[in-house]
Design an enzyme around this catalytic site. Structure first.
Site, short mmCIF file in Angstrom:
data_model
loop_
_atom_site.label_atom_id
_atom_site.label_comp_id
_atom_site.label_asym_id
_atom_site.label_seq_id
_atom_site.Cartn_x
_atom_site.Cartn_y
_atom_site.Cartn_z
N ARG A 45 -11.71 9.78 -1.94
CA ARG A 45 -11.51 8.17 -1.35
C ARG A 45 -12.19 7.33 -2.19
O ARG A 45 -11.72 6.13 -2.32
CB ARG A 45 -11.53 8.49 0.10
CG ARG A 45 -10.56 9.25 0.83
CD ARG A 45 -10.86 8.97 2.51
NE ARG A 45 -10.27 8.02 2.92
CZ ARG A 45 -10.54 7.25 4.06
NH1 ARG A 45 -11.55 7.95 4.91
NH2 ARG A 45 -10.04 6.37 4.40
N TYR A 87 -9.86 4.46 -3.43
CA TYR A 87 -9.51 3.02 -2.68
C TYR A 87 -9.72 1.88 -3.62
O TYR A 87 -9.25 1.05 -3.68
CB TYR A 87 -10.35 3.12 -1.37
CG TYR A 87 -9.70 3.57 -0.31
CD1 TYR A 87 -9.20 2.81 0.72
CD2 TYR A 87 -9.53 5.03 0.09
CE1 TYR A 87 -8.61 3.51 1.92
CE2 TYR A 87 -9.03 5.61 0.83
CZ TYR A 87 -8.72 4.79 1.86
OH TYR A 87 -7.92 5.58 2.96
N ASN A 140 -9.22 6.40 10.90
CA ASN A 140 -8.16 6.76 11.51
C ASN A 140 -8.18 6.64 13.28
O ASN A 140 -9.48 6.73 13.69
CB ASN A 140 -7.34 7.82 11.30
CG ASN A 140 -6.93 7.58 9.76
OD1 ASN A 140 -6.46 6.83 9.34
ND2 ASN A 140 -6.64 8.80 9.10
N ARG A 200 0.77 -1.30 -0.17
CA ARG A 200 0.15 -0.05 0.14
C ARG A 200 0.91 1.25 -0.03
O ARG A 200 1.76 1.36 0.83
CB ARG A 200 -1.14 0.08 1.16
CG ARG A 200 -2.07 -1.04 1.35
CD ARG A 200 -2.67 -1.32 2.68
NE ARG A 200 -3.48 -2.31 2.51
CZ ARG A 200 -3.45 -3.54 2.93
NH1 ARG A 200 -2.16 -4.09 2.98
NH2 ARG A 200 -4.38 -4.39 2.66
N ARG A 234 -8.60 -3.82 10.57
CA ARG A 234 -7.26 -3.92 10.30
C ARG A 234 -6.66 -2.48 10.75
O ARG A 234 -7.11 -1.38 10.54
CB ARG A 234 -7.03 -3.98 8.77
CG ARG A 234 -5.34 -3.82 8.48
CD ARG A 234 -5.16 -3.77 6.76
NE ARG A 234 -3.66 -4.05 6.77
CZ ARG A 234 -2.73 -2.63 6.51
NH1 ARG A 234 -3.38 -1.63 6.46
NH2 ARG A 234 -1.54 -2.90 6.39
N ARG A 264 -3.21 -3.33 -6.85
CA ARG A 264 -2.28 -4.13 -5.85
C ARG A 264 -2.92 -5.68 -6.11
O ARG A 264 -2.16 -6.56 -6.07
CB ARG A 264 -2.93 -3.65 -4.42
CG ARG A 264 -2.20 -2.57 -3.91
CD ARG A 264 -2.38 -2.27 -2.45
NE ARG A 264 -1.67 -3.47 -1.72
CZ ARG A 264 -2.24 -4.39 -0.82
NH1 ARG A 264 -3.64 -4.35 -0.93
NH2 ARG A 264 -1.49 -5.22 -0.42
N HIS A 304 -0.33 3.27 4.94
CA HIS A 304 -0.98 2.24 5.49
C HIS A 304 -0.47 0.79 5.30
O HIS A 304 -1.14 -0.27 5.34
CB HIS A 304 -2.32 2.32 5.39
CG HIS A 304 -3.12 3.26 6.04
ND1 HIS A 304 -3.61 3.78 7.23
CD2 HIS A 304 -3.62 4.33 5.40
CE1 HIS A 304 -4.17 4.81 7.35
NE2 HIS A 304 -4.25 5.29 6.39
N PHE A 317 -4.28 15.24 -1.58
CA PHE A 317 -3.65 14.20 -0.94
C PHE A 317 -2.40 13.57 -1.59
O PHE A 317 -1.42 13.29 -0.67
CB PHE A 317 -4.74 12.87 -0.89
CG PHE A 317 -4.33 11.67 -0.11
CD1 PHE A 317 -4.48 11.66 1.28
CD2 PHE A 317 -3.74 10.63 -0.52
CE1 PHE A 317 -3.95 10.68 2.07
CE2 PHE A 317 -3.56 9.49 0.09
CZ PHE A 317 -3.68 9.18 1.42
#
Length: 712
Positions: A365, A369, A155, A79, A119, A376, A82, A168
């Site tokens: 976001r 995301y 968070n 990532r 997580r 990934r 994070h 960001f």
């Protein structure tokens, strides 16, 4: 009878994710022979096939090729943020219904137990960085509801650095290691980070949070979580209510001290993930309350800040948090890569009865995301076991890398002649977006209340206790001392001065080439809820705390046993520390198993320490051990609860901490308390000693202890 049935149903439903995951778990043991990836049993896996004993390796060795090739591709992109994390499974139980505000079953049906996954993570560091660095912590919760996955991707801090997702990228580029030398790892203590934060006013409030003790949590178990953004709840009539989500730990919100955090980064980089794992394995299941702040649609504009601004919070003094459910983590992953590295959260994962607000950071976001998970894990990341819903899921998406299902549907489009995969009306549970009224000119501009950046930063600082303010000063001094350009230090100090002139003056004492600007007004307002030491609704408990009991051969068994029983009864985790692992024999021949040694652990591994005495003068000589003395001094410097029993009292007062404790304590029969240290030459039954010690541990730290003279 109905209660029994409900319990059985809840157990079955709550276990749905485990049962689903179990079907993808492969048991491997001495009865399962090694095979190739495609099932051929392997006779030799240590030597590659060669043309002669000293000849070349031959290409036909499919096992060698398969083994090496798979290894070459085992890593996936980590990532971007994070990257460093730990996860666990559990369950969520709603105890207070919001059925008057939402049709979402997860927030309205108190009879259900819902599978959950969390997580935790650091934000800035790479996957191989340390746990105890100064950084926000990710707190991402997935609830596997019977209406789909609900991800609250937040968070441990309720606000963020920037207001708009377009910034960001700049933020991450600034706080990541500097590109010319990849230094420093997992820190904002460098020129680029503070150059950005000094020049960009949106970061003003968040700076206070990351310079506070919130950025160095004691553990994941002692950490709050926040959804950060404002979301919407929709009732059966389609009426909208604004909501913010909070997770509040049953163990209280507590932190490390900075020297402790620095040392743990080297002594045990896995400190937080180990703590979580050990607690769950020990049955000390971490719990959080899900709380909501509710704001009616018609009250959206009654505040002096914008609800859509993620750099602002809603003070609890204005809108109380209502606790509505309990999250419990009770199961560790079986395979870290499959169940933690491959978990893919998305802020867009909500269920019917919910919707998004127009928060510009949230909007970005919601795109980002999903996009990064595809990068990934591939476009079919949702099919991975840890990401699958427990409810049926049917889409017209097809193909793509790693397609895992064969679908009978030959008409993967809508509409189709057989009405395959029909849509669902909102009245019957279909997702419905809130028909928000929008108007205005298309332009790059925020709402007017977005342009105030200082008020809540002042509110945070004003609300801190004196020890917390002192720690904020030290944090700024550490961070800015690592910035080697005076211009960066000055810009950062200018911004600090906008928050509080006294704070700027204190920080500048260690920065000799900067000038403190003239004072600017501080509104003087405080919140009762922001301090971790004096804050309203803060929890102080000894439950779940780790106590290191130090002993040597010849220790007094009579001093240890009643203490161990009392601490265990208080749900504390007792860990014995000795000169080596294994059995340590007491003076009466009884033994105690030590898990830690003076060499493989430090005082930083424990919340509190007890030094056990012996029954002979020879035992006092054994206590003259550098590691033991260091443990006493270090834990004293870290403001922890400490105790000594029997003739270990002499050692603690005369050798380990001379001048800090009353020298006559060793000659008394009663228990002496001094500077948060418990001195008990005679433990007796252990009841009084244990009660006093547990009470001291529950306070978390001895904040009024003077330790500036201690070096450890």
């Amino acid at each position: 009878m109905a209660q029994v049935v409900d319990k059985i149903v809840n157990s079955t439903v709550g276990d749905a994710k485990k049962r689903q995951m179990d079907s993808f778990t492969i048991e491997q043991n001495n009865k399962t022979p090694l095979t190739s990836y495609f099932g051929a049993k392997i006779a030799e896996t240590d030597i590659a096939l060669r043309a002669g004993a000293r000849g070349p390796t031959v290409l036909e060795d499919f096992h060698n090729r398969e083994k090496i090739s798979h290894f070459d591709h085992e890593r996936i992109p980590e990532r971007a943020v994070h990257a460093r994390g730990a996860g666990a499974f559990g369950e969520f139980k709603l105890h207070t219904s919001l059925s008057d505000l939402t049709t979402a079953k997860i927030l309205s049906d108190t009879s259900k137990t819902t599978p959950a996954y969390v997580r935790f993570s650091t934000v800035n560091g790479s996957r191989g960085s340390a746990d105890s660095v100064r950084d926000p912590r990710g707190f991402a919760v997935r609830l596997y509801t019977d209406e789909g996955n609900w991800d609250i991707v937040g968070n441990n801090i309720p606000v963020f650095f920037v207001q708009d997702a377009i910034k960001f990228v700049d933020l991450v580029h600034a706080v990541k290691p500097e590109p010319h030398n990849e230094i420093p790892q997992a820190q904002t203590a460098h020129d680029n980070a503070w150059d950005f934060m000094g020049l960009h006013p949106q970061t003003t409030h968040m700076q206070q949070w990351i310079m506070s003790d919130r950025a160095i949590p004691r553990s994941f178990r002692h950490m709050q979580g926040f959804g950060v953004h404002t979301f919407r709840l929709l009732d059966k009539e389609g009426k909208s209510t604004f909501v913010k989500y909070h997770w509040t730990p049953h163990l209280g919100t507590h932190s490390l001290v900075w020297d402790e955090a620095l040392k743990l980064a080297g002594q045990d980089p896995d400190f937080h993930r180990r703590d979580l794992w050990d607690a769950i394995e020990a049955g000390a299941y971490p719990k959080w309350e899900l709380g909501v702040q509710i704001v009616k649609e018609e009250d959206e504009h009654k505040f002096d800040f914008d609800l859509l601004d993620s750099t602002k919070l809603i003070p609890e003094d204005l809108v109380p948090v209502q606790n509505i459910g309990t999250l419990t983590l009770n199961r560790n992953p079986i395979d870290y890569f499959a169940e933690v590295e491959q978990v893919a959260f998305c802020t867009q994962h909500i269920v019917p009865g919910m919707d998004f607000s127009s928060d510009p950071l949230l909007a970005g976001r919601n795109f980002s995301y999903q996009d990064t998970q595809i990068s990934r894990l591939g476009v079919n990341f949702g099919d991975l076991p840890v990401n699958r819903p427990v409810c049926p899921f049917m889409t017209n998406q097809r193909d793509g890398q790693h397609t895992m299902f064969s679908k009978t549907n030959r008409q993967a489009y809508h509409p189709n002649r057989h009405d395959i995969l029909p849509t669902t009306e909102p009245s019957k549970g279909g997702f419905h977006s809130y028909p928000e009224v929008v108007s205005g000119i298309k332009e790059r501009v925020h709402g007017p209340k977005f342009n105030e950046f200082v008020s809540q930063a002042q509110l945070f600082y004003n609300s801190m206790s004196e020890p917390e303010k002192k720690n904020i000063v030290s944090a700024y001094q550490f961070e800015l001392s690592k910035c080697y350009e005076t211009e960066v230090q000055q810009t950062a100090l200018n911004r600090i001065n906008l928050i509080d002139h006294g704070l700027a003056v204190a920080v500048a004492e260690s920065l000799k080439d900067v000038t403190v600007p003239d004072a600017v007004p501080n509104h003087g307002k405080k919140s009762e809820f922001l301090s971790q030491i004096t804050g309203k609704n803060q929890t102080f408990t000894a439950e779940g705390r780790k106590v290191g009991i130090y002993l040597l051969p010849g220790y007094s068994y009579a001093q240890v046993e009643p203490i161990k029983l009392a601490l265990t009864a208080a749900s504390m985790m007792v860990k014995f520390v000795g000169p080596g692992t294994g059995k340590v024999e007491a003076s009466n021949g009884m033994t105690q198993i030590t898990e830690f040694t003076f060499e493989n652990s430090r005082s930083t591994h424990f919340d509190a320490l007890i030094f056990i005495g012996g029954d002979s003068d020879d035992y006092k000589k054994k206590l003259k051990n550098g590691r033991l003395i260091h443990a006493a001094r270090e834990s004293y410097m870290h403001l922890k609860a400490i105790a000594a029993t029997g003739n270990a009292v002499d050692w603690l007062t005369d050798l380990a901490l001379p001048g800090d404790l009353p020298a006559d304590a060793k000659s008394k029969t009663e228990i002496t308390e001094a500077n948060g240290v418990l001195l008990a030459p005679s433990v007796g039954t252990g009841a009084e000693f244990s009660e006093k010690f547990i009470s001291s541990v529950a306070k978390h730290r001895v904040w009024d202890r003077e330790v500036d003279h201690i070096a450890a």
